[in-house]
Design a protein around this motif. Structure first.
Motif, PDB file in Angstrom:
ATOM      1  N   LEU A   5      -3.602  92.023 -71.970  1.00 40.13           N
ATOM      2  CA  LEU A   5      -3.933  92.621 -70.677  1.00 40.13           C
ATOM      3  C   LEU A   5      -3.813  91.582 -69.566  1.00 40.13           C
ATOM      4  O   LEU A   5      -3.280  91.871 -68.488  1.00 40.13           O
ATOM      5  CB  LEU A   5      -5.346  93.204 -70.704  1.00 40.13           C
ATOM      6  N   ALA A  60      -3.400  94.340 -59.408  1.00 41.92           N
ATOM      7  CA  ALA A  60      -4.152  94.110 -60.636  1.00 41.92           C
ATOM      8  C   ALA A  60      -5.447  94.911 -60.642  1.00 41.92           C
ATOM      9  O   ALA A  60      -5.879  95.409 -61.691  1.00 41.92           O
ATOM     10  CB  ALA A  60      -4.436  92.622 -60.815  1.00 41.92           C
ATOM     11  N   LEU A 117      -1.417  91.924 -66.258  1.00 39.42           N
ATOM     12  CA  LEU A 117      -1.931  91.837 -64.888  1.00 39.42           C
ATOM     13  C   LEU A 117      -1.294  90.667 -64.141  1.00 39.42           C
ATOM     14  O   LEU A 117      -0.993  90.782 -62.937  1.00 39.42           O
ATOM     15  CB  LEU A 117      -3.452  91.687 -64.912  1.00 39.42           C
ATOM     16  N   PHE A 137       0.272  96.680 -73.291  1.00 40.53           N
ATOM     17  CA  PHE A 137       0.278  95.636 -72.264  1.00 40.53           C
ATOM     18  C   PHE A 137       1.395  94.622 -72.510  1.00 40.53           C
ATOM     19  O   PHE A 137       1.996  94.111 -71.564  1.00 40.53           O
ATOM     20  CB  PHE A 137      -1.074  94.934 -72.214  1.00 40.53           C
ATOM     21  N   ARG A 174      -2.487  89.978 -55.641  1.00 38.29           N
ATOM     22  CA  ARG A 174      -3.329  90.427 -56.762  1.00 38.29           C
ATOM     23  C   ARG A 174      -3.881  91.833 -56.593  1.00 38.29           C
ATOM     24  O   ARG A 174      -4.591  92.323 -57.477  1.00 38.29           O
ATOM     25  CB  ARG A 174      -4.478  89.446 -56.951  1.00 38.29           C
ATOM     26  N   LEU A 200      -4.560  98.465 -61.550  1.00 41.51           N
ATOM     27  CA  LEU A 200      -4.208  98.586 -62.958  1.00 41.51           C
ATOM     28  C   LEU A 200      -5.428  98.477 -63.859  1.00 41.51           C
ATOM     29  O   LEU A 200      -5.468  99.083 -64.932  1.00 41.51           O
ATOM     30  CB  LEU A 200      -3.179  97.517 -63.323  1.00 41.51           C
ATOM     31  N   LEU A 201      -6.423  97.726 -63.433  1.00 36.11           N
ATOM     32  CA  LEU A 201      -7.635  97.604 -64.244  1.00 36.11           C
ATOM     33  C   LEU A 201      -8.359  98.932 -64.399  1.00 36.11           C
ATOM     34  O   LEU A 201      -9.002  99.176 -65.426  1.00 36.11           O
ATOM     35  CB  LEU A 201      -8.571  96.566 -63.622  1.00 36.11           C
ATOM     36  N   ALA A 211       0.961  91.214 -60.778  1.00 35.69           N
ATOM     37  CA  ALA A 211       0.638  90.535 -59.522  1.00 35.69           C
ATOM     38  C   ALA A 211       1.802  89.667 -59.059  1.00 35.69           C
ATOM     39  O   ALA A 211       2.090  89.588 -57.849  1.00 35.69           O
ATOM     40  CB  ALA A 211      -0.619  89.688 -59.698  1.00 35.69           C
ATOM     41  N   THR A 245      -5.005 101.399 -68.981  1.00 32.63           N
ATOM     42  CA  THR A 245      -5.770 100.223 -69.394  1.00 32.63           C
ATOM     43  C   THR A 245      -6.899 100.613 -70.336  1.00 32.63           C
ATOM     44  O   THR A 245      -7.095  99.988 -71.386  1.00 32.63           O
ATOM     45  CB  THR A 245      -6.323  99.496 -68.153  1.00 32.63           C
TER      46      THR A 245
END
Length: 416
Positions: A134, A151, A138, A171, A148, A154-155, A142, A160
């Protein structure tokens, strides 16, 4: 002082709801609903349920059991049993009392990445594998995006949570796929290396050679070929030729069992035309025919977009979309790359104009398709996942006409 017209109070009233006009709000809202409800009921219920798709009768991570067992078998000198479905099953049964219906279906050089996992207890290995993959995804997102902020999105994206809960390779695939196709302009050697590494799940690179040839990216082709050859050669030196023979010729039965499965619980989480057709009740031949038509449409669309003078990010999005329309077997955790593409287009990254309401809704749908499809299969017994990818392909084809028109803004035509 000028008196307010009747329209002015309405504008003032509406200005208090600017949050509802912010696309970040609607994306966060969609992801929140997804996290609370995918794919069949409340998230807590889904985590704790047992069944054909997910099982909690062994420590968490669902499918991660395959990778941990593979590492254990390798370190204990049982490599030959890894490619023998019956031996692989017996090894898991000896540990947990059930084989959970999972099998090893990956090429031998994938073991280079997995080998250290067997040195750790299951949950530690699970945390290292999922946390590391992961973080890589990320980082790549980014880097490609330029900051960033992506990210954070996506979290909280459905992919995820699904990837972590199921313990899959989404991932890794997402990081390699996204980094390669978005960076091969500026970093062709790095892109080639990443494409060579993507052969650990080779099906996701099925259309990449076509694009590389159409765009005459011979350096990327050469580096990718050398990287893949080196990995295969190293695996033969390390493990011998037998694992490759078993991988290429000895896994037909478990692979065929996957493609021929008629279990609703399995077909409902497939993201492909083939899976949707089988879930609807069509025969293998009819579903395969529809999948073939989808693949032809995807390849034709990809060639058209690739040879056009459309934006680079439009071409990258078409490559990802066409890949998912071509493959007959994609499950709901394999959506890292499409999620990144949907976010890129949704926020209009590098563009002056963002998409309108209809296209924005489509892109949110693509990013949340695991939940939408889960709801559709539960409520109406219809798998709608491939419809989202077909609609996205149509939008990208339409975008080519717009981006290549004489009146299109030069800023928009510039590469992001």
């Amino acid at each position: 002082m000028k008196a307010a017209t009747p329209a002015e109070p309405r504008r003032a009233w509406a200005s208090g709801f600017t949050l509802l006009n912010d696309r970040r709000f609607w994306l966060a809202f969609a992801f929140l609903v997804t996290l609370l409800g995918f794919p069949r009921g409340m998230l807590t219920g889904w985590i704790t349920r047992t069944g054909e798709v997910y099982s909690t009768t062994h420590p968490g991570g669902g499918d991660f059991i395959v990778f941990w067992i593979a590492s254990r078998m390798l370190l204990e000198g049982h490599l030959s049993g890894l490619f023998d479905p019956s031996q692989f099953s017996r090894y898991i049964i000896d540990l947990y009392g059930s084989d959970f219906g999972v099998r090893w279906l990956y090429p031998p050089h994938f073991l280079f990445l997995l080998a250290p996992l067997g040195l750790f207890p299951y949950l530690v290995a699970y945390g290292l594998f999922m946390g590391g993959s992961l973080a890589a995804f990320l980082f790549v997102a980014a880097r490609v995006w330029g900051d960033r902020s992506v990210a954070l999105w996506l979290l909280i994206a459905p992919v995820t949570a699904l990837g972590i809960l199921i313990g899959q390779t989404c991932f890794i695939v997402g990081a390699l796929f996204v980094a390669a196709i978005y960076l091969w302009d500026e970093r062709p050697i790095l892109a080639g290396i990443l494409l060579g590494l993507l052969t650990v799940k080779p099906q996701f690179g099925v259309l990449i050679p076509l694009v590389l040839l159409l765009e005459r990216r011979f350096l990327v082709i050469a580096v990718a070929s050398v990287t893949a050859t080196a990995l295969i050669g190293a695996s033969i030196l390390a493990f011998g030729i037998e694992p490759w023979r078993a991988f290429l010729f000895g896994l037909q039965d478990p692979t065929g069992a996957i493609l021929l499965s008629e279990r609703d619980a399995f077909l409902s989480v497939q993201m492909t035309v083939y899976g949707a057709a089988r879930y609807f009740g069509l025969s293998f031949a009819a579903a395969a025919g529809l999948q073939g038509m989808s693949a032809l449409f995807a390849v034709g669309s990809l060639v058209y977009v690739t040879l056009s003078s459309a934006r680079r990010d439009t071409k990258a999005a078409m490559l990802v979309t066409a890949t998912y329309l071509t493959l007959p077997y994609v499950l709901y955790y394999d959506l890292a790359a499409p999620t990144f593409v949907a976010l890129w287009l949704y926020f209009g990254h590098g563009r002056r104009a963002r998409p309108g309401i209809a296209v924005s809704a489509l892109l949110v749908g693509v990013a949340s398709i695991s939940f939408i499809n889960g709801a559709a299969t539960t409520l109406w017994h219809v798998n709608v996942a491939p419809v989202a990818f077909l609609a996205l392909a149509v939008f990208l084809i339409w975008s080519v006409g717009r981006e290549t028109s004489p009146g299109f803004d030069r800023f928009e035509n510039a590469r992001p």
